[in-house]
Design an enzyme around this catalytic site. Structure first.
Site, PDB file in Angstrom:
ATOM      1  N   SER A 101       0.833  -1.201   0.000  1.00  0.00           N
ATOM      2  CA  SER A 101       0.000   0.000   0.000  1.00  0.00           C
ATOM      3  C   SER A 101       0.874   1.260   0.000  1.00  0.00           C
ATOM      4  O   SER A 101       1.602   1.491  -0.957  1.00  0.00           O
ATOM      5  CB  SER A 101      -0.944  -0.061   1.211  1.00  0.00           C
ATOM      6  N   ASP A 223     -10.368  -5.261  -3.687  1.00  0.00           N
ATOM      7  CA  ASP A 223      -9.787  -4.200  -2.857  1.00  0.00           C
ATOM      8  C   ASP A 223     -10.635  -2.935  -2.983  1.00  0.00           C
ATOM      9  O   ASP A 223     -10.729  -2.335  -4.053  1.00  0.00           O
ATOM     10  CB  ASP A 223      -8.348  -3.923  -3.319  1.00  0.00           C
ATOM     11  N   HIS A 252      -7.793  -5.802   0.453  1.00  0.00           N
ATOM     12  CA  HIS A 252      -6.543  -5.043   0.490  1.00  0.00           C
ATOM     13  C   HIS A 252      -5.432  -5.803   1.216  1.00  0.00           C
ATOM     14  O   HIS A 252      -4.263  -5.485   1.048  1.00  0.00           O
ATOM     15  CB  HIS A 252      -6.801  -3.696   1.177  1.00  0.00           C
TER      16      HIS A 252
END
Length: 272
Positions: A101, A223, A252
């Site tokens: 991320s 996600d 995610h």
């Protein structure tokens, strides 16, 4: 291993990190959720990957147990400089990086600034390109501590909604988010309006095109925080040596929801 690791000074910052295994060095950079730390992010893959690589997983400045300097202005430059200082302090040369991320964006910035340090990039649910912020990411960065809010976030992070009913996981992440100094640092990082933080983490297209190392982009199809089509799909079109792998029935938290397949992808990619 537990969540308590070692400390080293990197770039003048007392830096908490986990280290395990033998072999080629592999740096793991965590994401930006509330209560996140290297250990919270990577605890499930550490036992698998440490059999193949020498793992280093630091808490980025402002996160986890790394120092949170009182007068610091958190920014991409501050985080990237800290990670470069950590790499240099550990005496690592030409290492591969896994970035999750926000950690994926930091990995891309490291490769852009210091290509001499980077061998390969493995990016999961990565930011690093401009996209309209999702309501879900806005909620992550705007988190205020409560068990209910943490439960809602976990439901957002994962495709498997039963994870939000795992009271131990909710409690673990909630308790992490309310440790002394954690929320104060976190709330200082991403004040509203939050679109500007997405943009700040992004690289320019010409910078992405200059990244020549092999890159693999991993993304959960479901996600909701960092949408596949707006991020990894576009990055895979721009970065010259990038390939994209999409996990179905995955949100995610690829490394948590698809731990073994995720680790297998890392091992396959790095052994080429």
């Amino acid at each position: 291993m537990a969540d308590q690791g070692k400390f080293i000074e990197a770039g003048g910052i007392n830096t908490h990190y986990h280290e395990e295994g033998n072999g080629d060095p592999l740096l793991l950079i965590h994401g930006s959720g509330p209560g996140v730390s290297a250990w919270a992010n990577w605890r499930l893959v550490f036992p698998i990957l440490s059999k193949h690589y020498h793992l280093y997983a630091p808490d980025v400045v402002g996160f986890g147990y790394t120092e949170k300097p009182k007068d610091i202005q958190y920014s991409v430059d501050v985080w990237v400089d800290h990670m470069i200082a950590f790499i240099e302090k550990m005496g690592l040369e030409k290492l591969s990086i896994i970035g999750n991320s926000m950690g994926g964006a930091l990995a891309l910035h490291i490769a852009n600034r210091r290509p001499d340090l980077v061998k390969k990039l493995f990016l999961m649910g990565s930011v690093g390109i401009e996209f309209p912020i999702t309501d879900e990411l806005d909620a992550v960065w705007g988190y205020t501590p409560s068990l209910e809010n943490m439960k809602n976030l976990i439901a957002t992070f994962s495709h498997d909604q039963s994870m939000a009913d795992n009271d131990d996981l909710v409690e673990l992440r909630y308790q992490a988010s309310i440790q002394e100094g954690f929320q104060e640092a976190f709330s200082a990082m991403f004040p509203a309006p939050r679109q500007r933080h997405v943009n700040a983490l992004a690289l320019k297209e010409e910078e992405l095109r200059r990244i020549e190392v092999p890159v693999i982009l991993i993304h959960g199809r479901e996600d909701r925080i960092i949408p596949l089509e707006k991020t990894s799909w576009r990055l895979s079109q721009i970065i010259p040596n990038a390939e994209l792998h999409v996990f179905p029935e995955c949100g995610h938290w690829t490394q948590i929801e698809k731990t073994k397949p995720f680790a297998n992808q890392v091992i396959d990619f790095l052994s080429r």
